[in-house]
Design a protein around this motif. Sequence first.
Motif, PDB file in Angstrom:
ATOM      1  N   PHE A 289      20.972 -28.399  10.158  1.00 43.89           N
ATOM      2  CA  PHE A 289      21.747 -27.232   9.744  1.00 43.89           C
ATOM      3  C   PHE A 289      21.188 -25.961  10.375  1.00 43.89           C
ATOM      4  N   ARG A 290      19.854 -25.840  10.443  1.00 45.89           N
ATOM      5  CA  ARG A 290      19.247 -24.676  11.087  1.00 45.89           C
ATOM      6  C   ARG A 290      19.641 -24.615  12.558  1.00 45.89           C
ATOM      7  N   ASP A 291      19.629 -25.765  13.215  1.00 44.35           N
ATOM      8  CA  ASP A 291      20.001 -25.799  14.629  1.00 44.35           C
ATOM      9  C   ASP A 291      21.474 -25.470  14.818  1.00 44.35           C
ATOM     10  N   ARG A 292      22.318 -25.965  13.919  1.00 44.32           N
ATOM     11  CA  ARG A 292      23.750 -25.657  13.995  1.00 44.32           C
ATOM     12  C   ARG A 292      23.998 -24.155  13.920  1.00 44.32           C
ATOM     13  N   LEU A 293      23.314 -23.488  12.986  1.00 44.85           N
ATOM     14  CA  LEU A 293      23.518 -22.057  12.805  1.00 44.85           C
ATOM     15  C   LEU A 293      23.161 -21.282  14.071  1.00 44.85           C
ATOM     16  N   VAL A 294      22.024 -21.618  14.665  1.00 46.44           N
ATOM     17  CA  VAL A 294      21.602 -20.902  15.871  1.00 46.44           C
ATOM     18  C   VAL A 294      22.542 -21.205  17.029  1.00 46.44           C
ATOM     19  N   ARG A 295      22.927 -22.462  17.194  1.00 44.37           N
ATOM     20  CA  ARG A 295      23.835 -22.829  18.277  1.00 44.37           C
ATOM     21  C   ARG A 295      25.191 -22.169  18.103  1.00 44.37           C
ATOM     22  N   HIS A 296      25.644 -22.073  16.881  1.00 44.23           N
ATOM     23  CA  HIS A 296      26.925 -21.434  16.592  1.00 44.23           C
ATOM     24  C   HIS A 296      26.906 -19.970  17.048  1.00 44.23           C
ATOM     25  N   GLU A 297      25.866 -19.241  16.638  1.00 48.51           N
ATOM     26  CA  GLU A 297      25.797 -17.828  16.992  1.00 48.51           C
ATOM     27  C   GLU A 297      25.502 -17.626  18.475  1.00 48.51           C
TER      28      GLU A 297
ATOM     29  N   ALA B  10      19.535 -14.253  13.032  1.00 48.33           N
ATOM     30  CA  ALA B  10      19.320 -15.698  12.957  1.00 48.33           C
ATOM     31  C   ALA B  10      18.394 -16.086  11.825  1.00 48.33           C
ATOM     32  N   ASP B  11      17.982 -15.123  11.017  1.00 45.78           N
ATOM     33  CA  ASP B  11      17.066 -15.432   9.919  1.00 45.78           C
ATOM     34  C   ASP B  11      17.529 -14.833   8.600  1.00 45.78           C
ATOM     35  N   ASP B  12      18.775 -14.432   8.529  1.00 45.91           N
ATOM     36  CA  ASP B  12      19.328 -13.861   7.307  1.00 45.91           C
ATOM     37  C   ASP B  12      20.037 -14.954   6.523  1.00 45.91           C
ATOM     38  N   ALA B  13      19.880 -14.944   5.208  1.00 44.64           N
ATOM     39  CA  ALA B  13      20.432 -16.019   4.386  1.00 44.64           C
ATOM     40  C   ALA B  13      21.949 -16.047   4.364  1.00 44.64           C
ATOM     41  N   ILE B  14      22.592 -14.931   4.655  1.00 41.66           N
ATOM     42  CA  ILE B  14      24.040 -14.897   4.561  1.00 41.66           C
ATOM     43  C   ILE B  14      24.682 -14.388   5.842  1.00 41.66           C
ATOM     44  N   LEU B  15      24.041 -13.395   6.507  1.00 41.39           N
ATOM     45  CA  LEU B  15      24.627 -12.815   7.709  1.00 41.39           C
ATOM     46  C   LEU B  15      23.993 -13.389   8.959  1.00 41.39           C
ATOM     47  N   ASN B  16      24.021 -14.706   9.086  1.00 40.63           N
ATOM     48  CA  ASN B  16      23.541 -15.335  10.306  1.00 40.63           C
ATOM     49  C   ASN B  16      24.656 -15.184  11.337  1.00 40.63           C
ATOM     50  N   ALA B  17      24.761 -13.976  11.916  1.00 40.07           N
ATOM     51  CA  ALA B  17      25.946 -13.679  12.698  1.00 40.07           C
ATOM     52  C   ALA B  17      25.601 -12.906  13.947  1.00 40.07           C
TER      53      ALA B  17
ATOM     54  N   MET C  82      17.069 -17.163  20.513  1.00 45.25           N
ATOM     55  CA  MET C  82      17.564 -16.794  19.190  1.00 45.25           C
ATOM     56  C   MET C  82      16.805 -17.531  18.098  1.00 45.25           C
ATOM     57  N   SER C  83      16.323 -18.721  18.391  1.00 49.52           N
ATOM     58  CA  SER C  83      15.514 -19.468  17.417  1.00 49.52           C
ATOM     59  C   SER C  83      14.201 -18.742  17.139  1.00 49.52           C
ATOM     60  N   ARG C  84      13.686 -18.061  18.169  1.00 51.03           N
ATOM     61  CA  ARG C  84      12.440 -17.306  18.003  1.00 51.03           C
ATOM     62  C   ARG C  84      12.690 -15.924  17.406  1.00 51.03           C
ATOM     63  N   GLY C  85      13.951 -15.489  17.388  1.00 49.68           N
ATOM     64  CA  GLY C  85      14.266 -14.163  16.881  1.00 49.68           C
ATOM     65  C   GLY C  85      14.061 -13.071  17.903  1.00 49.68           C
ATOM     66  N   ASP C  86      14.174 -13.397  19.206  1.00 43.46           N
ATOM     67  CA  ASP C  86      14.017 -12.384  20.256  1.00 43.46           C
ATOM     68  C   ASP C  86      15.104 -11.316  20.136  1.00 43.46           C
ATOM     69  N   SER C  87      14.843 -10.156  20.689  1.00 43.63           N
ATOM     70  CA  SER C  87      15.795  -9.048  20.634  1.00 43.63           C
ATOM     71  C   SER C  87      17.013  -9.341  21.516  1.00 43.63           C
ATOM     72  N   VAL C  88      18.078  -8.558  21.320  1.00 40.05           N
ATOM     73  CA  VAL C  88      19.277  -8.704  22.145  1.00 40.05           C
ATOM     74  C   VAL C  88      18.937  -8.480  23.612  1.00 40.05           C
ATOM     75  N   GLU C  89      18.099  -7.476  23.892  1.00 37.38           N
ATOM     76  CA  GLU C  89      17.718  -7.179  25.274  1.00 37.38           C
ATOM     77  C   GLU C  89      16.993  -8.366  25.907  1.00 37.38           C
TER      78      GLU C  89
END
Length: 289
Positions: free
Chosen positions: A136-144, A163-170, A266-273
């Motif tokens: 499920f964690r992998d699905r969320l990251v791949r989706h975004e 990628a680390d917010d409980a509701i706004l994984n967006a 995104m799995s590591r939480g890197d910045s957009v840049e």
Amino acid sequence: TGELVRSALNGAKEAGEAAVWNNTQPMFRRVRQGEVRMLTRGVIKEDTIDTRGDDDMEVLNTSFYATLAASMLLSTWASISIPNMDLPFLRGSDMRFFVTIAIGSSPFAFLGMGLSLPGLLQAIIIQARRIISGEFRDRLVRHEAGHFLVGYCLGVPIAEYKADDAILNACQFFEDAFETPARRLTHAQVDTLCAVSMAGVVAESIKYEKGLGGYADLSQLQGFLSRATPILNDKEQQEKVRWGSVLAYTVLRTHEEAYESLVECMSRGDSVEQCVRVIEAVGRDDKQE
């Protein structure tokens, strides 16, 4: 603002530093469902995308029955064990009664939260699924990551992602990316939004055969389709969504290495840049090869 970011990226593209940015044009054409399956090599089928929220309902049902079973077991355990516990806050018979009742009433609290605070309940369930399921964690990251990459390739600047917010994984795009008079959208803009909206569930489906996060995306996409000028009828809207799925699949397959690198970022939480730099670096290497 989105316009400033777009201008900066366009300048980088002209300088040869952003080859992947806005490198895809959404040339719409009508496709039937059978053609969608063929063009996506069987990835997108009739049942691939959850269009009715069945997965969300199944998760809610499972969560409720798990809460019900746990409350029954715990309340039974409490009624048997509490009288034998020599704890200061449990010595009174009234407190023991309230503890047992509180445990037993947790299913009603679940239902009440679903009615009055559905966002909070969804956040709790998503967080629980993240903890329990690595898939499920992998699905969320791949989706975004799918939304991110397809939007980037179609020239839609990304504001931020979570990628680390409980509701706004967006993956969130700039609100002024499609500023038009009276909030209407041209058909070309709708084509772009269809591809970006469908990219998340398509990205999931490429690896897991079925996408679970499509219902929310489709609900949001319906709002965009209703703003199209000239107005689209139901058949035309379905055609737009089907073509958006095909285009999203094509972009993700074309930039497969960049996509996988983006998933890692995104799995590591890197910045957009940082994510953009990785996309362009991988894209530049592919071009040189």
